[in-house]
Design a protein around this motif. Sequence first.
Motif, PDB file in Angstrom:
ATOM      1  N   PRO A 214      28.954  47.340 116.827  1.00 54.33           N
ATOM      2  CA  PRO A 214      28.365  48.743 116.827  1.00 54.33           C
ATOM      3  C   PRO A 214      29.882  49.624 116.442  1.00 54.33           C
ATOM      4  CG  PRO A 214      26.766  48.632 118.509  1.00 54.33           C
ATOM      5  CD  PRO A 214      27.980  47.326 118.659  1.00 54.33           C
TER       6      PRO A 214
ATOM      7  N   LYS B 294      32.836  58.182 110.697  1.00 54.81           N
ATOM      8  CA  LYS B 294      31.366  58.449 109.568  1.00 54.81           C
ATOM      9  C   LYS B 294      30.677  58.173 109.660  1.00 54.81           C
ATOM     10  CE  LYS B 294      31.868  56.749 105.052  1.00 54.81           C
ATOM     11  NZ  LYS B 294      31.105  58.159 104.395  1.00 54.81           N
ATOM     12  N   LEU B 295      29.354  58.963 109.911  1.00 56.46           N
ATOM     13  CA  LEU B 295      28.202  59.429 110.232  1.00 56.46           C
ATOM     14  C   LEU B 295      27.004  58.921 109.521  1.00 56.46           C
ATOM     15  CD1 LEU B 295      28.568  62.072 113.240  1.00 56.46           C
ATOM     16  CD2 LEU B 295      28.570  59.134 113.561  1.00 56.46           C
TER      17      LEU B 295
ATOM     18  N   LEU C 104      30.893  52.273 116.468  1.00 57.18           N
ATOM     19  CA  LEU C 104      30.665  53.851 118.066  1.00 57.18           C
ATOM     20  C   LEU C 104      30.902  53.054 119.015  1.00 57.18           C
ATOM     21  CD1 LEU C 104      27.224  56.433 117.867  1.00 57.18           C
ATOM     22  CD2 LEU C 104      28.581  56.740 117.225  1.00 57.18           C
TER      23      LEU C 104
ATOM     24  N   ARG D 127      27.914  52.370 108.103  1.00 62.47           N
ATOM     25  CA  ARG D 127      27.650  53.848 107.289  1.00 62.47           C
ATOM     26  C   ARG D 127      29.319  53.870 106.715  1.00 62.47           C
ATOM     27  NH1 ARG D 127      28.614  56.083 112.592  1.00 62.47           N
ATOM     28  NH2 ARG D 127      26.935  54.530 114.189  1.00 62.47           N
TER      29      ARG D 127
ATOM     30  N   ARG E  18      22.636  42.288 113.226  1.00 63.39           N
ATOM     31  CA  ARG E  18      21.827  43.583 112.613  1.00 63.39           C
ATOM     32  C   ARG E  18      23.396  44.754 112.713  1.00 63.39           C
ATOM     33  NH1 ARG E  18      21.449  48.503 113.504  1.00 63.39           N
ATOM     34  NH2 ARG E  18      21.210  47.452 115.543  1.00 63.39           N
ATOM     35  N   ARG E  19      23.444  45.858 111.664  1.00 59.16           N
ATOM     36  CA  ARG E  19      24.386  46.884 112.021  1.00 59.16           C
ATOM     37  C   ARG E  19      23.817  48.296 111.306  1.00 59.16           C
ATOM     38  NH1 ARG E  19      26.563  44.315 115.458  1.00 59.16           N
ATOM     39  NH2 ARG E  19      25.937  45.933 116.659  1.00 59.16           N
ATOM     40  N   ASP E  20      24.288  48.886 112.177  1.00 58.31           N
ATOM     41  CA  ASP E  20      24.515  50.315 111.311  1.00 58.31           C
ATOM     42  C   ASP E  20      25.313  50.249 110.285  1.00 58.31           C
ATOM     43  OD1 ASP E  20      22.741  53.598 111.591  1.00 58.31           O
ATOM     44  OD2 ASP E  20      24.815  53.818 111.274  1.00 58.31           O
TER      45      ASP E  20
ATOM     46  N   TRP F  43      21.388  54.988 109.404  1.00 55.27           N
ATOM     47  CA  TRP F  43      19.845  55.637 110.151  1.00 55.27           C
ATOM     48  C   TRP F  43      20.574  56.560 109.867  1.00 55.27           C
ATOM     49  CZ3 TRP F  43      15.351  54.526 113.011  1.00 55.27           C
ATOM     50  CH2 TRP F  43      13.984  55.821 113.330  1.00 55.27           C
ATOM     51  N   VAL F  44      20.741  57.919 109.301  1.00 57.30           N
ATOM     52  CA  VAL F  44      21.839  59.808 109.122  1.00 57.30           C
ATOM     53  C   VAL F  44      20.083  60.182 109.417  1.00 57.30           C
ATOM     54  CG1 VAL F  44      22.133  61.248 107.884  1.00 57.30           C
ATOM     55  CG2 VAL F  44      22.426  58.810 106.499  1.00 57.30           C
ATOM     56  N   SER F  45      20.527  60.850 110.770  1.00 57.19           N
ATOM     57  CA  SER F  45      19.856  61.729 111.403  1.00 57.19           C
ATOM     58  C   SER F  45      20.307  63.109 111.696  1.00 57.19           C
ATOM     59  CB  SER F  45      18.775  61.234 113.560  1.00 57.19           C
ATOM     60  OG  SER F  45      20.532  60.969 113.906  1.00 57.19           O
ATOM     61  N   ILE F  46      21.607  62.787 111.187  1.00 54.58           N
ATOM     62  CA  ILE F  46      22.303  64.373 111.284  1.00 54.58           C
ATOM     63  C   ILE F  46      22.060  65.621 110.174  1.00 54.58           C
ATOM     64  CG2 ILE F  46      24.007  65.924 112.152  1.00 54.58           C
ATOM     65  CD1 ILE F  46      25.330  62.489 113.107  1.00 54.58           C
TER      66      ILE F  46
HETATM   67  C1  LIG Z   1      17.237  57.053 115.515  1.00 59.97           C
HETATM   68  C2  LIG Z   1      18.503  56.840 114.931  1.00 59.97           C
HETATM   69  C3  LIG Z   1      19.072  57.781 113.876  1.00 59.97           C
HETATM   70  C4  LIG Z   1      20.700  57.477 113.914  1.00 59.97           C
HETATM   71  N1  LIG Z   1      21.115  58.452 113.818  1.00 59.97           N
HETATM   72  C5  LIG Z   1      22.197  58.334 113.767  1.00 59.97           C
HETATM   73  C6  LIG Z   1      23.562  58.860 112.180  1.00 59.97           C
HETATM   74  O1  LIG Z   1      22.969  60.317 111.871  1.00 59.97           O
HETATM   75  N2  LIG Z   1      24.481  58.824 112.017  1.00 59.97           N
HETATM   76  C7  LIG Z   1      25.108  57.783 111.980  1.00 59.97           C
HETATM   77  O2  LIG Z   1      25.919  57.323 111.700  1.00 59.97           O
HETATM   78  N3  LIG Z   1      24.543  56.770 112.785  1.00 59.97           N
HETATM   79  C8  LIG Z   1      22.945  56.644 113.514  1.00 59.97           C
HETATM   80  N4  LIG Z   1      22.328  55.632 114.477  1.00 59.97           N
HETATM   81  C9  LIG Z   1      23.249  54.576 114.336  1.00 59.97           C
HETATM   82  C10 LIG Z   1      23.396  54.802 115.683  1.00 59.97           C
HETATM   83  O3  LIG Z   1      24.556  55.182 116.293  1.00 59.97           O
HETATM   84  C11 LIG Z   1      23.924  53.056 116.142  1.00 59.97           C
HETATM   85  O4  LIG Z   1      22.495  52.182 115.595  1.00 59.97           O
HETATM   86  C12 LIG Z   1      24.267  52.476 117.449  1.00 59.97           C
HETATM   87  O5  LIG Z   1      25.637  52.468 117.378  1.00 59.97           O
HETATM   88  C13 LIG Z   1      24.042  51.154 117.372  1.00 59.97           C
HETATM   89  O6  LIG Z   1      24.598  50.365 117.079  1.00 59.97           O
HETATM   90  P1  LIG Z   1      24.977  49.133 115.574  1.00 59.97           P
HETATM   91  O7  LIG Z   1      23.073  50.027 114.539  1.00 59.97           O
HETATM   92  O8  LIG Z   1      25.181  48.632 114.856  1.00 59.97           O
HETATM   93  O9  LIG Z   1      24.237  48.078 116.704  1.00 59.97           O
HETATM   94  C14 LIG Z   1      21.041  56.409 114.526  1.00 59.97           C
HETATM   95  C15 LIG Z   1      19.955  55.445 114.957  1.00 59.97           C
HETATM   96  C16 LIG Z   1      18.811  55.428 115.208  1.00 59.97           C
HETATM   97  C17 LIG Z   1      17.953  54.457 115.296  1.00 59.97           C
END
Ligand SMILES: Cc1cc2nc3c(=O)[nH]c(=O)nc-3n(C[C@H](O)[C@H](O)[C@H](O)COP(=O)(O)O)c2cc1C
Length: 227
Positions: free
Chosen positions: A194, A99-100, A196, A26, A22-24, A157-160
């Motif tokens: 990830p 890239k967020l 980041l 963007r 699983r990856r976040d 997930w976008v929290s910004i």
């Molecule tokens: C509550 C929460 C908020 C997050 N908000 C953002 C965000 O605004 N922008 C973004 O690019 N990633 C966001 N992320 C993703 C994290 O950066 C990411 O989960 C972390 O770097 C680990 O990477 P992975 O999910 O690919 O394992 C968020 C993750 C979580 C759990």
Amino acid sequence: MPQDNHFSDEERRGVYRAIYERRDVRSHFLPDRVPDDVLHRILDAAHHAPSVGFMQPWDFLVIRDAEIRRSVHRNFECASRRAAEAYRDEQRKLYDSLKLAGILEAPINLCVTCDHARLKGGGLGRQTDPAVALYSTVCAVQNLWLAARAESLGVGWVSILDLEQLKTTLGVPAELTLVAYLCIGYVSEFRPHPDLEEKGWETRSDLASVTHFDRWGVHHSGEQDRK
Ligand SMILES: Cc1cc2nc3c(=O)[nH]c(=O)nc-3n(C[C@H](O)[C@H](O)[C@H](O)COP(=O)(O)O)c2cc1C
């Protein structure tokens, strides 16, 4: 017939594969439509998350409309510009290069809310810590994230975001808490690490350093000593 409580080796590997791969996401979103039955399956996975008192405090708002997504994207850009001001020098340069969000690129955006006042569950488990409704909702998000990975869908997930403004844009009732804003779609690739980490922003901590045995700060189990 007795119930089979065991996962086969292959099934177990599948569960761990979804967790580790699983990856976040963007970047890398493809414009391909997500079929309704696939969307239904990942939402149903979310809906089968654990919840305090079985209160199921979540709602899922599926957003496909391009104009709404453009508005959310503008919200993100403003919030991200404000957030950038917290960083200086090299870290600021790195932040600016990240890239967020994939709000416009992902064909589906999903807003997940938490209703703290939901009557379901009769308040069971909530008297000592009202935050448990939120934790339940986050469990739903994680279920969806893993199910999405098994369906080859990326989730970001976008929290910004300015959450009050977002609630107005989406017509979310004021008394609900907006927990997650997710971008969902098929992707050209899932990176092995990830984003980041790849960009040099942060690394994964060592598991041993965050694992404690019996008392805070004891990082070895003592099991070996007992043998
Ligand atoms: C509550 C929460 C908020 C997050 N908000 C953002 C965000 O605004 N922008 C973004 O690019 N990633 C966001 N992320 C993703 C994290 O950066 C990411 O989960 C972390 O770097 C680990 O990477 P992975 O999910 O690919 O394992 C968020 C993750 C979580 C759990």
